[in-house]
Design a protein around this motif. Structure first.
Motif, PDB file in Angstrom:
ATOM      1  N   ARG A  83       0.773  -1.018  -0.004  1.00 43.06           N
ATOM      2  CA  ARG A  83      -0.078  -0.154   0.085  1.00 43.06           C
ATOM      3  C   ARG A  83       0.739   1.233   0.035  1.00 43.06           C
ATOM      4  NH1 ARG A  83      -4.048  -1.323   4.702  1.00 43.06           N
ATOM      5  NH2 ARG A  83      -4.345   0.723   4.766  1.00 43.06           N
ATOM      6  N   GLY A  84       2.029   1.124   0.157  1.00 47.22           N
ATOM      7  CA  GLY A  84       2.981   2.353  -0.044  1.00 47.22           C
ATOM      8  C   GLY A  84       3.122   3.149   1.222  1.00 47.22           C
ATOM      9  N   ILE A  85       2.800   2.522   2.399  1.00 50.08           N
ATOM     10  CA  ILE A  85       2.456   3.202   3.584  1.00 50.08           C
ATOM     11  C   ILE A  85       4.080   3.394   4.095  1.00 50.08           C
ATOM     12  CG2 ILE A  85       1.912   3.032   6.017  1.00 50.08           C
ATOM     13  CD1 ILE A  85      -0.360   1.229   5.311  1.00 50.08           C
ATOM     14  N   VAL A  86       5.037   2.602   3.765  1.00 51.23           N
ATOM     15  CA  VAL A  86       6.466   2.719   4.134  1.00 51.23           C
ATOM     16  C   VAL A  86       7.033   1.928   2.633  1.00 51.23           C
ATOM     17  CG1 VAL A  86       8.341   2.137   5.608  1.00 51.23           C
ATOM     18  CG2 VAL A  86       5.974   2.612   6.363  1.00 51.23           C
ATOM     19  N   SER A  87       8.271   2.624   2.454  1.00 50.45           N
ATOM     20  CA  SER A  87       8.828   1.801   1.322  1.00 50.45           C
ATOM     21  C   SER A  87       9.559   0.491   1.950  1.00 50.45           C
ATOM     22  CB  SER A  87       9.862   2.785   0.606  1.00 50.45           C
ATOM     23  OG  SER A  87      11.138   2.919   1.658  1.00 50.45           O
ATOM     24  N   GLU A  88       9.704  -0.404   1.183  1.00 49.47           N
ATOM     25  CA  GLU A  88      10.434  -1.627   1.553  1.00 49.47           C
ATOM     26  C   GLU A  88      11.889  -1.358   2.108  1.00 49.47           C
ATOM     27  OE1 GLU A  88      11.145  -6.317  -0.181  1.00 49.47           O
ATOM     28  OE2 GLU A  88      10.817  -4.573  -1.622  1.00 49.47           O
ATOM     29  N   GLU A  89      12.575  -0.350   1.330  1.00 50.57           N
ATOM     30  CA  GLU A  89      13.838  -0.126   2.102  1.00 50.57           C
ATOM     31  C   GLU A  89      13.776   0.426   3.435  1.00 50.57           C
ATOM     32  OE1 GLU A  89      17.650   2.634   0.932  1.00 50.57           O
ATOM     33  OE2 GLU A  89      15.884   2.784  -0.139  1.00 50.57           O
ATOM     34  N   ASP A  90      12.698   1.343   3.573  1.00 44.79           N
ATOM     35  CA  ASP A  90      12.547   1.908   4.863  1.00 44.79           C
ATOM     36  C   ASP A  90      12.171   0.774   6.049  1.00 44.79           C
ATOM     37  OD1 ASP A  90      13.718   4.528   4.264  1.00 44.79           O
ATOM     38  OD2 ASP A  90      11.977   5.345   4.033  1.00 44.79           O
ATOM     39  N   TYR A  91      11.143   0.042   5.543  1.00 40.13           N
ATOM     40  CA  TYR A  91      10.569  -0.864   6.276  1.00 40.13           C
ATOM     41  C   TYR A  91      11.581  -1.751   6.862  1.00 40.13           C
ATOM     42  CZ  TYR A  91       7.319  -3.849   8.630  1.00 40.13           C
ATOM     43  OH  TYR A  91       6.539  -4.437   9.434  1.00 40.13           O
TER      44      TYR A  91
END
Length: 317
Positions: A164-172
């Motif tokens: 859902r793009g709430i947090v980018s994969e890299e940041d998550y």
């Protein structure tokens, strides 16, 4: 019982706007600074209780400050100073819209879901054959979306957060790494006090420079659950309730009085006597978690005290 701060209406130098959360009121100041007032409001099941708890804000603010200091080598945090027992000042960040909940034991919300027959929480499988308050083979991360005021936080999986793009994969993935390291440190700090850190939540933000930092509170009795380590195994073997340090005792009192924050339910009346026992319990939490005696701040006029301390700090800081 009246010496509590449940509402704030400050006008600090350089103040730009105010956000009022369930427990904390956030004042946005110039130069990308935030000032957070930890009030004495008590929230349970995402509902703010009608009466404040004496010294609760001071307790949460001071525990969070101590824990931030003891974890800043793992991840930088937003905090710059605590000019008043109820106040923290730090750098403004863009918060990630998820709470990183991590659970070492099957307790609280996870236990309630498990009893209802669920074996998966936020996309994470929970083993068969567990009883309430058993330790997980390894801690599980069960994120929740951060609710708008008055709404319930909702469980969400890692996959949906990224999808859902709430947090980018890299940041998550970084948030997960920080969450596990912080929980390990919190577990070690708790063990020194003969406590078990059962579960907790962390919130993160990003500075204007793109750095991920820890925000809000950390390892407090409002954001965490603790068990007494002594007797834990014996209580589990006998199927007894664990002795714990958290606001779960308030939740259980509310449940026993017919309130779980559901539609149509009313908050039960909290007598002054009950409020006093809750305050005493929070002081007990502080002393057990920190290993220090709690020093009550002057509460004869909390608003004036905060104004004076903050204005003095802002003149020099």
């Amino acid at each position: 019982m009246n010496n509590t701060i449940t509402k704030t209406n400050f006008n600090f130098p350089g103040q730009q706007k105010v956000y009022k959360g369930k427990v904390r009121d956030v004042y946005f100041l110039e130069n990308d600074r935030l000032l957070m007032v930890a009030t004495d409001r008590l929230s349970a099941f995402d509902v703010v209780m009608p009466k404040g708890i004496p010294y609760k804000g001071q307790i949460l603010n001071q525990i969070a400050t101590k824990m931030m200091e003891q974890t800043q080598d793992i991840v930088p945090n937003w905090l710059e100073a605590t000019p008043d027992p109820n106040v923290a000042i730090g750098k403004k960040c863009q918060p990630f819209l998820v709470e990183m909940v991590i659970r070492g034991y099957l307790s609280g919300h996870a236990a309630r879901e498990y009893k209802a027959g669920k074996r998966e929480l936020c996309g994470v499988e929970m083993p068969e054959g567990m009883q309430e308050n058993d330790k997980f083979p390894q801690p599980i991360i069960t994120p929740a979306t951060k609710a708008e005021k008055g709404d319930h936080d909702e469980d969400i999986s890692r996959e949906n957060i990224i999808k859902r793009g709430i947090v980018s994969e890299e940041d998550y993935l970084k948030l997960e790494e920080f969450t596990r390291k912080l929980f390990q440190r919190g577990t070690e700090i708790a063990a020194k006090q003969d406590l078990i850190l059962v579960d907790t939540k962390y919130e993160f933000g990003k500075t204007a420079e793109g750095e991920i930092v820890l925000i809000d509170e950390i390892h407090t009795p409002d954001s965490s659950r603790y068990f007494y380590a002594e007797g834990y195994s014996e209580r589990q073997e006998k199927g007894e309730m664990q002795k714990q340090l958290s606001k779960e005792f308030v939740r259980q009192w509310l449940i026993s009085n017919g309130f779980q924050g559901l539609e149509g339910q009313s908050v039960p009346e909290m007598s002054d006597e009950y409020i006093e026992t809750v305050s005493e319990r929070y002081i007990e939490l502080y002393e057990n978690i920190t290993g220090e005696n709690f020093k009550k701040a002057d509460v004869s006029n909390i608003e004036s005290r905060i104004t004076e301390n903050v204005n003095s700090f802002l003149k020099t800081g």
